[in-house]
Every structure is written in structure tokens, then in C-alpha cells.
Design a protein around this motif. Structure first.
Motif, short mmCIF file in Angstrom:
data_model
loop_
_atom_site.label_atom_id
_atom_site.label_comp_id
_atom_site.label_asym_id
_atom_site.label_seq_id
_atom_site.Cartn_x
_atom_site.Cartn_y
_atom_site.Cartn_z
N LEU A 150 56.69 47.25 48.19
CA LEU A 150 56.03 48.45 47.66
C LEU A 150 54.74 48.08 46.93
O LEU A 150 54.73 47.21 46.06
CB LEU A 150 56.96 49.19 46.70
N GLY A 151 53.66 48.76 47.29
CA GLY A 151 52.40 48.59 46.59
C GLY A 151 51.74 47.25 46.75
O GLY A 151 50.86 46.90 45.95
N THR A 152 52.13 46.49 47.77
CA THR A 152 51.53 45.16 47.95
C THR A 152 50.45 45.14 49.02
O THR A 152 49.72 44.16 49.13
CB THR A 152 52.61 44.14 48.34
N ARG A 153 50.33 46.22 49.79
CA ARG A 153 49.31 46.26 50.85
C ARG A 153 47.93 46.48 50.26
O ARG A 153 47.75 47.30 49.36
CB ARG A 153 49.62 47.37 51.86
N VAL B 200 47.51 41.75 44.76
CA VAL B 200 48.85 41.55 44.24
C VAL B 200 49.33 40.12 44.51
O VAL B 200 49.91 39.46 43.64
CB VAL B 200 49.84 42.57 44.84
N GLU B 201 49.06 39.63 45.72
CA GLU B 201 49.47 38.26 46.06
C GLU B 201 48.69 37.24 45.25
O GLU B 201 49.25 36.21 44.83
CB GLU B 201 49.25 38.03 47.56
N GLU C 3 52.40 39.64 34.79
CA GLU C 3 53.49 40.35 35.45
C GLU C 3 53.37 41.85 35.22
O GLU C 3 53.56 42.66 36.14
CB GLU C 3 54.84 39.86 34.95
N SER C 4 53.02 42.25 33.98
CA SER C 4 52.83 43.67 33.67
C SER C 4 51.66 44.23 34.45
O SER C 4 51.74 45.35 34.99
CB SER C 4 52.59 43.83 32.17
N LEU C 5 50.59 43.46 34.55
CA LEU C 5 49.42 43.90 35.32
C LEU C 5 49.76 44.05 36.80
O LEU C 5 49.34 45.01 37.45
CB LEU C 5 48.28 42.89 35.13
N ARG C 6 50.53 43.10 37.32
CA ARG C 6 50.92 43.18 38.73
C ARG C 6 51.79 44.42 38.99
O ARG C 6 51.62 45.10 40.01
CB ARG C 6 51.68 41.91 39.13
N THR C 7 52.71 44.71 38.07
CA THR C 7 53.56 45.89 38.23
C THR C 7 52.74 47.17 38.21
O THR C 7 52.96 48.08 39.01
CB THR C 7 54.63 45.92 37.12
N GLU C 8 51.78 47.25 37.28
CA GLU C 8 50.91 48.43 37.21
C GLU C 8 50.09 48.58 38.49
O GLU C 8 49.91 49.70 39.00
CB GLU C 8 49.97 48.31 36.01
N SER D 131 52.33 49.81 41.30
CA SER D 131 52.61 51.23 41.11
C SER D 131 51.42 52.08 41.54
O SER D 131 51.58 53.11 42.22
CB SER D 131 52.97 51.50 39.65
N SER D 132 50.23 51.66 41.14
CA SER D 132 49.02 52.39 41.53
C SER D 132 48.84 52.36 43.04
O SER D 132 48.49 53.38 43.66
CB SER D 132 47.81 51.77 40.83
N ASN D 133 49.06 51.20 43.64
CA ASN D 133 48.94 51.09 45.10
C ASN D 133 49.95 51.96 45.82
O ASN D 133 49.65 52.58 46.85
CB ASN D 133 49.13 49.63 45.53
N GLN D 134 51.18 52.02 45.27
CA GLN D 134 52.22 52.84 45.89
C GLN D 134 51.84 54.32 45.85
O GLN D 134 52.02 55.05 46.84
CB GLN D 134 53.55 52.61 45.19
N THR D 135 51.30 54.77 44.71
CA THR D 135 50.83 56.16 44.61
C THR D 135 49.73 56.41 45.62
O THR D 135 49.70 57.45 46.30
CB THR D 135 50.33 56.44 43.19
N ARG D 136 48.80 55.46 45.74
CA ARG D 136 47.72 55.58 46.71
C ARG D 136 48.27 55.69 48.13
O ARG D 136 47.83 56.52 48.92
CB ARG D 136 46.81 54.35 46.60
#
Length: 514
Positions: free
Chosen positions: A314-317, A336-337, A356-361, A364-369
Motif C-alpha cells: 500500500l502506498g509504495t508505488r 518509499v523504497e 519510519e514515521s515519515l515513511r508511514t505518512e 498513507s498520502s500515496n494510498q489516498t492519491r
């Protein structure tokens, strides 16, 4: 208390006592006392267990916005299916639970079927509704386990619906257009009186009515609005614009009832009821319930692994800025990678937690996108399909006029004056239709070029199946075939960047008219 309810002395119920209006697609499950309960499939056009479908529920114009304000929500099915279309579904009871059905599950002796027992079961507490579903589940597992749908080898179970399950089904699900879904009620072409028991002498006259007398909603569900309002599974929460408030209160009732004024009947109608009144559980003469059949989310270790894999993606693309063939084939590392790589071997624990917090945010932003982009792509596919329909109609109309002109006016100068005048009129019509065809073709071509400037094949391809299933669920003629045609043109354009208007026009005209 017996769960078999003296089955041996009971005769099977006639259909009028459990399904007064049979319809194709009804799912019938057994009850004690040789009884039955009917369900309808609510289909979601997504197949993976971690996929869910974004919808907007509530109402933009609600007077009590802290109750019903429009808000985003997500819905998913429980049971995987390939027919009639790939996706997942849950089952929603076709009618409110009736007095006859309630007694057959809860009493020690079997009730005798009668029309007066076809009234929705009301004046029960939320706890009694939960107890009913519990007893029914135990009976089904002991006596009719094979009647329950199965997901990943695990049998489903019945319970009260969640608000999202209920409102999605009440609005008509994917059987209605996006515009119809957002209306105050589901489509009622024959007028509200034909679909809803509401307050007043012109409708219920202040009395509870027999289940299933009126017309169903587009999913084949009866009395979703009016008659008895219906209890939900979860506790009530206030609305805070795009989310619900943190305090959980009493239980929720939805759908309005036979005392509700016609002007107040709407799909977004929701109210809170307290679990207790004074020293006893709360029971209302206007409140009943219906059940859904769903499955657990984590059905096996294999399914858990599949969900874990989906969650990790999720959100890694990366959001490709230029959907050219070269960029589509690029194996460049995503942001993300790169953050993950930076964290590898990092000894500073504080910095590691911050990354880690930045990566999670970012995920999440990428998933919404990604979710917003999916909605935009489905909209573009639908618009492209409608423009292909326009090309089909304009092209066929122009071809017919042109053929008529060529056949009857080939030697116009040799015709009598009145025929020459007629040919002149036909020619003007031919020129007008040719201009209309060229305009439609230009708009169609623009839609392909513009979509090609924003999206990649990888972005669009998974949304084609979803949009096609949405259109098939609405029984919208053969629009799915037009989606396929539009996608074939867009897909080829994404490969070679060539505008082939003549071929596009010909293909749209070849789609069979239904």
C-alpha cells in the motif's frame, strides 16, 4: 431453550409467508420450523481481500448535519465470486425480520404461519435482535451448515448490518448510477407511495404494514425506507464533517418508519436510541431489524499472508510524472523504497523512528492519491464509453443519410426540379450530420490523448474491469462493450502514441446497438 423448535410437527412454509415477491437472484436460507429467510447479493466489483470501494454516504443538505452530513466511507464484500461478474459480495435480507421468523427461531414450539405474523418484528431490544442472530447462527451450523456461503473454506455468519453495509445497499449499491446513488432516496419512478410506508393517511395511516407489500429498491430489497426503522450493529456516533466523533453512544436506527413524515424520508436518515429506558431494555414499536450474512476477514494463515503482502504494498508505488513507454518500463526506486534503504543499518534509533514515521505518512498520502486516481480513471472510462456511444449513433446516422443521398441523388442534374430540391435538402442534412460526426470524433480523440498524458497502462488496466462490472450491475444496455472499445483505443495509444481517428470511428460504429 430448544434450537430445533419442534421441527418434526411443522410443515414447510408456503413462499407467501417468507418471500411474497420472488425475484431472480433470491438466496433462500432455512430457518427452524421448516421456515425460510430470503437474502439478496450486494456485489462489490473488487476481488482482493484488502481492496475496498470508496463511496460518499450521508447527505449534503441534511438539516441535522451532526447526524447526517455527507462523508467518505468504504465498502467491501465478504464472499468471492466469478459469476455473474468477478468481485466480492455480502448478503442482505430481502425483507425485515417478521414476527413469524422471529418466533420460529426464539420459541420452543413452532408458530403456525399466518398473514398477521408477516408484520415486521418490532418492540424488541437491540440485545434481543443480537440474541436472535446468535440463535439462528447456532441452528444453521447444527442443521444447515451447507446453506451458508463460504469464503476461503470458512462458513459465513448472520448479524445486524453496519451503517455502511446498510446505507450502501439502501441507496442501490452499484445497481444505480453515481448520480442516483447520491440522491435523497433510491430511484422511485412510480412515486414514493409505491415503495415506502411513511406517516399519514395517504400511506401507512400510522400503522405497521405487512412485509414486502410495496416495490423493492434497485437491489431487490423491500422496505429499506419506511415501515420499521432498522437497528444497526455498531454504536451511534456524531458526525464531524469527514469523520465520526470519538464518543460511542447508544445504538443506531436507520431508514425512517411508518410514523415518519414523507418529507423526512431519506436514505441518510439516522437516529440514536438508548440501550435502556429506565430499568428495562429499550423497545420501540417503530423499530425492527434485518440481517446480513458476512464472513470473517482473517479466514486462514494463507489469507493472512495474502493480506500482509497487500498491506506491505500500500502506498509504495511511485506516481509516474510522464506516462511515456519509457517511464512505464523504468525500474527506478520509489521514494518509499529509498527511505527504507536509508533506514537499513541505521544505528541512531531516534532518527530511525523519525524516518519510519515519515515513511508511514508518505505511504498513507500515496494510498489516498491512488484511491482518488482510481475514481478519476473510472470516470474517464465512463466518459470515453459515452463518447463512443455518441460516435456510434452519429456515425450510423451519417452513413444512412449519405447512402440515401448517393443512391437517390447520384445524377441530381437529370432529376425533376422537385427532386433536385429534395436532394438539396438531403445534402444539407448530410453535411450537418458529417459535421456532428467530426465534432464527436474530435471529442473522442481528445479524451484519449488527454488520458494518455496523465495515466499509464498499469494505472488504467485494473480499473477497466471495475468500471465494466459497475455498468453491468446497472443493466445499462451494452455500455460495457463501449468501455472495452474505448480501452482498446487508449491502450494502443499508450503504446505507440498514434492518433488513428478513422479506425476509432469504425470500431465504435461496429459495437452492436442494444
Amino acid at each position: 431453550m430448544s434450537l430445533t423448535c419442534s421441527v418434526g410437527i411443522a410443515a414447510a412454509w408456503e413462499s407467501r409467508f417468507f418471500n411474497p415477491k420472488p425475484t431472480d437472484g433470491d438466496v433462500v436460507m432455512p430457518l427452524p420450523c421448516e421456515g425460510s429467510m430470503v437474502f439478496r447479493r450486494v456485489h462489490i466489483p473488487l476481488t482482493k481481500p484488502l481492496e475496498d470501494f470508496g463511496v460518499t454516504l450521508g447527505s449534503e443538505g441534511a438539516a441535522l448535519r451532526y447526524l447526517e452530513q455527507a462523508h467518505p466511507a468504504y465498502i467491501a464484500g465478504s464472499f468471492t465470486t466469478s459469476t455473474p461478474n468477478p468481485g466480492r459480495y455480502y448478503l442482505m435480507a430481502k425483507y425485515e425480520v417478521t414476527e413469524l421468523q422471529y418466533q420460529s427461531v426464539m420459541q420452543d414450539t413452532c408458530p403456525r404461519p399466518s398473514m398477521k405474523l408477516m408484520l415486521p418484528k418490532v418492540e424488541i431490544s437491540w440485545f434481543e435482535a443480537m440474541q436472535f442472530s446468535d440463535k439462528l447462527n447456532l441452528w444453521l451450523r447444527a442443521n444447515a451448515l451447507k446453506s451458508l456461503p463460504v469464503e476461503d473454506g470458512v462458513a459465513g455468519f448472520a448479524r445486524l448490518p453496519t451503517e455502511v453495509e446498510w446505507e450502501f445497499a439502501a441507496r442501490g449499491g452499484n445497481s444505480v448510477s453515481s448520480t442516483e446513488f447520491r440522491e435523497a432516496t433510491f430511484p422511485m419512478p412510480e412515486g414514493m407511495n409505491k415503495y415506502v410506508w411513511f406517516g399519514g393517511s395517504q400511506s401507512s395511516n400510522g400503522k405497521l404494514q405487512l412485509a414486502g407489500l410495496l416495490q423493492p429498491n434497485p437491489l431487490g430489497l423491500h422496505d429499506m425506507l419506511g415501515n420499521a426503522d432498522e437497528m444497526m450493529f455498531e454504536s451511534f456516533r456524531l458526525n464531524k464533517l469527514d469523520r465520526f466523533h470519538g464518543q460511542a453512544g447508544g445504538f443506531i436506527v436507520r431508514g425512517a418508519n411508518f410514523m415518519t413524515p414523507e418529507s423526512d424520508v431519506r436514505t441518510s436518515w439516522r437516529q440514536e436510541q438508548t440501550y435502556y429506558r429506565e430499568s428495562a431494555p429499550n423497545k420501540q414499536k417503530t423499530s425492527g431489524f434485518r440481517l446480513v450474512v458476512v464472513a470473517p476477514s482473517l479466514t486462514s494463515s494463507k489469507r493472512s499472508q495474502e493480506i500482509e503482502q497487500g498491506w506491505s504494498e500500500l502506498g509504495t508505488r511511485e506516481n509516474a510524472p510522464s506516462p511515456s513507454p519509457q517511464s512505464q518500463q523504468s525500474n527506478s526506486t520509489s521514494t518509499v523504497e529509498r527511505l527504507s534503504n536509508l533506514m537499513t543499518g541505521l544505528k541512531d534509533e531516534k532518527l530511525k523512528k523519525e524516518l519510519e514515521s515519515l515513511r508511514t505518512e508518505l505511504r498513507s498520502s500515496n494510498q489516498t492519491r491512488d484511491e482518488q486516481r482510481s475514481i478519476a480513471i473510472r470516470s474517464a472510462l465512463q466518459q470515453g464509453a459515452f463518447m463512443c456511444v455518441l460516435l456510434n449513433r452519429e456515425g450510423r446516422f451519417y452513413d444512412g443519410l449519405k447512402k440515401n443521398y448517393d443512391e437517390s441523388c447520384a445524377k441530381v442534374e437529370t432529376l425533376p426540379k422537385e427532386d433536385q430540391a429534395r436532394c438539396s435538402l438531403i445534402k444539407r442534412n448530410v453535411d450537418t450530420r458529417q459535421a456532428a460526426q467530426e465534432l464527436a470524433l474530435g471529442l473522442y480523440s481528445d479524451s484519449i490523448v488527454e488520458a494518455g498524458a496523465i495515466y499509464t497502462t498499469q494505472m488504467v488496466s485494473p480499473e477497466v474491469a471495475v468500471k465494466r462490472q459497475q455498468l453491468l450491475s446497472r443493466k445499462s444496455s451494452n455500455l460495457g462493450a463501449y468501455v472495452d472499445t474505448y480501452w482498446s483505443h487508449l491502450e494502443q495509444y499508450l503504446k505507440d502514441r498514434k492518433v488513428t481517428q478513422t479506425e476509432w470511428l469504425s470500431a465504435c460504429k461496429k459495437v452492436s446497438v442494444n
